[in-house]
Write a protein that holds these residues in place. Structure first.
Motif, mmCIF file in Angstrom:
data_model
loop_
_atom_site.group_PDB
_atom_site.id
_atom_site.type_symbol
_atom_site.label_atom_id
_atom_site.label_comp_id
_atom_site.label_asym_id
_atom_site.label_seq_id
_atom_site.Cartn_x
_atom_site.Cartn_y
_atom_site.Cartn_z
ATOM 1 N N GLU A 122 0.828 -1.207 0.000
ATOM 2 C CA GLU A 122 0.000 0.000 0.000
ATOM 3 C C GLU A 122 0.864 1.259 0.000
ATOM 4 O O GLU A 122 0.574 2.223 -0.717
ATOM 5 C CB GLU A 122 -0.931 0.006 1.217
ATOM 6 N N THR A 123 1.927 1.243 0.776
ATOM 7 C CA THR A 123 2.832 2.386 0.829
ATOM 8 C C THR A 123 3.503 2.606 -0.517
ATOM 9 O O THR A 123 3.586 3.740 -1.009
ATOM 10 C CB THR A 123 3.896 2.175 1.931
ATOM 11 N N THR A 124 3.955 1.529 -1.126
ATOM 12 C CA THR A 124 4.585 1.619 -2.445
ATOM 13 C C THR A 124 3.599 2.141 -3.467
ATOM 14 O O THR A 124 3.931 3.013 -4.277
ATOM 15 C CB THR A 124 5.142 0.242 -2.870
ATOM 16 N N GLN A 125 2.385 1.623 -3.429
ATOM 17 C CA GLN A 125 1.323 2.063 -4.342
ATOM 18 C C GLN A 125 1.114 3.569 -4.228
ATOM 19 O O GLN A 125 1.071 4.280 -5.237
ATOM 20 C CB GLN A 125 0.024 1.317 -4.024
ATOM 21 N N LYS A 126 0.996 4.057 -3.028
ATOM 22 C CA LYS A 126 0.765 5.483 -2.810
ATOM 23 C C LYS A 126 1.935 6.330 -3.315
ATOM 24 O O LYS A 126 1.729 7.365 -3.939
ATOM 25 C CB LYS A 126 0.518 5.762 -1.320
ATOM 26 N N ARG A 127 3.154 5.883 -3.050
ATOM 27 C CA ARG A 127 4.330 6.645 -3.479
ATOM 28 C C ARG A 127 4.467 6.674 -4.996
ATOM 29 O O ARG A 127 4.755 7.719 -5.582
ATOM 30 C CB ARG A 127 5.592 6.075 -2.852
ATOM 31 N N VAL A 128 4.264 5.529 -5.629
ATOM 32 C CA VAL A 128 4.376 5.473 -7.095
ATOM 33 C C VAL A 128 3.306 6.359 -7.727
ATOM 34 O O VAL A 128 3.589 7.155 -8.624
ATOM 35 C CB VAL A 128 4.271 4.015 -7.608
ATOM 36 N N THR A 129 2.077 6.230 -7.252
ATOM 37 C CA THR A 129 0.980 7.032 -7.799
ATOM 38 C C THR A 129 1.233 8.522 -7.597
ATOM 39 O O THR A 129 1.054 9.323 -8.518
ATOM 40 C CB THR A 129 -0.358 6.620 -7.163
ATOM 41 N N ALA A 130 1.679 8.896 -6.409
ATOM 42 C CA ALA A 130 1.958 10.310 -6.125
ATOM 43 C C ALA A 130 3.078 10.837 -7.022
ATOM 44 O O ALA A 130 2.985 11.957 -7.543
ATOM 45 C CB ALA A 130 2.330 10.488 -4.651
#
Length: 127
Positions: free
Chosen positions: A19-27
């Motif tokens: 989830e953290t990776t997902q948020k960082r990549v998307t941001a």
């Protein structure tokens, strides 16, 4: 010698990491896209407002947007598409104005002598 690790709640930890990776990549994708849109030189606004964000395949075909919104349509589309993005999906950011390569690579505009997309990627990656 025996090596062992005790990890409690491994599945939960992996889920949090994902989830953290997902948020960082998307941001970071959104930052690159918005910076690129804002850095696109404006004469009529056509180039700035004709950045497209798509999942699965790049936008093909002719122009769809006029230049009146100053990139607002392109930014809104990027936000909407990336809100549905998940890791592993292919996301495409493209511009179909016939002179976009000259703007990016040809030092064709005093407003963006070093391009827009390349500079935006460098800026986001170097943070």
């Amino acid at each position: 010698m025996k090596l062992s690790f005790k990890i409690k709640n491994l599945e939960k930890e992996m889920e949090i990491l994902s989830e953290t990776t997902q948020k960082r990549v998307t941001a970071n994708l959104l930052k690159v896209y918005i910076l690129t849109i804002k850095r696109t030189p404006v004469d009529t606004g056509r180039a700035r407002n004709n950045w497209f964000t798509r999942m699965g395949a790049a936008k093909t075909g002719g122009l769809e947007r006029d230049g009146k919104r100053g990139g607002g349509d392109a930014v809104q589309e990027s936000r909407e598409v990336l809100s549905k993005y998940t890791l592993g999906q292919n996301v495409f950011f493209s511009n179909n104005v016939p002179y976009i390569r000259r703007l990016e690579f040809g030092n064709w505009s005093g407003q963006a002598p070093n391009g827009m997309l390349r500079r935006s990627i460098e800026d986001v990656v170097s943070r």
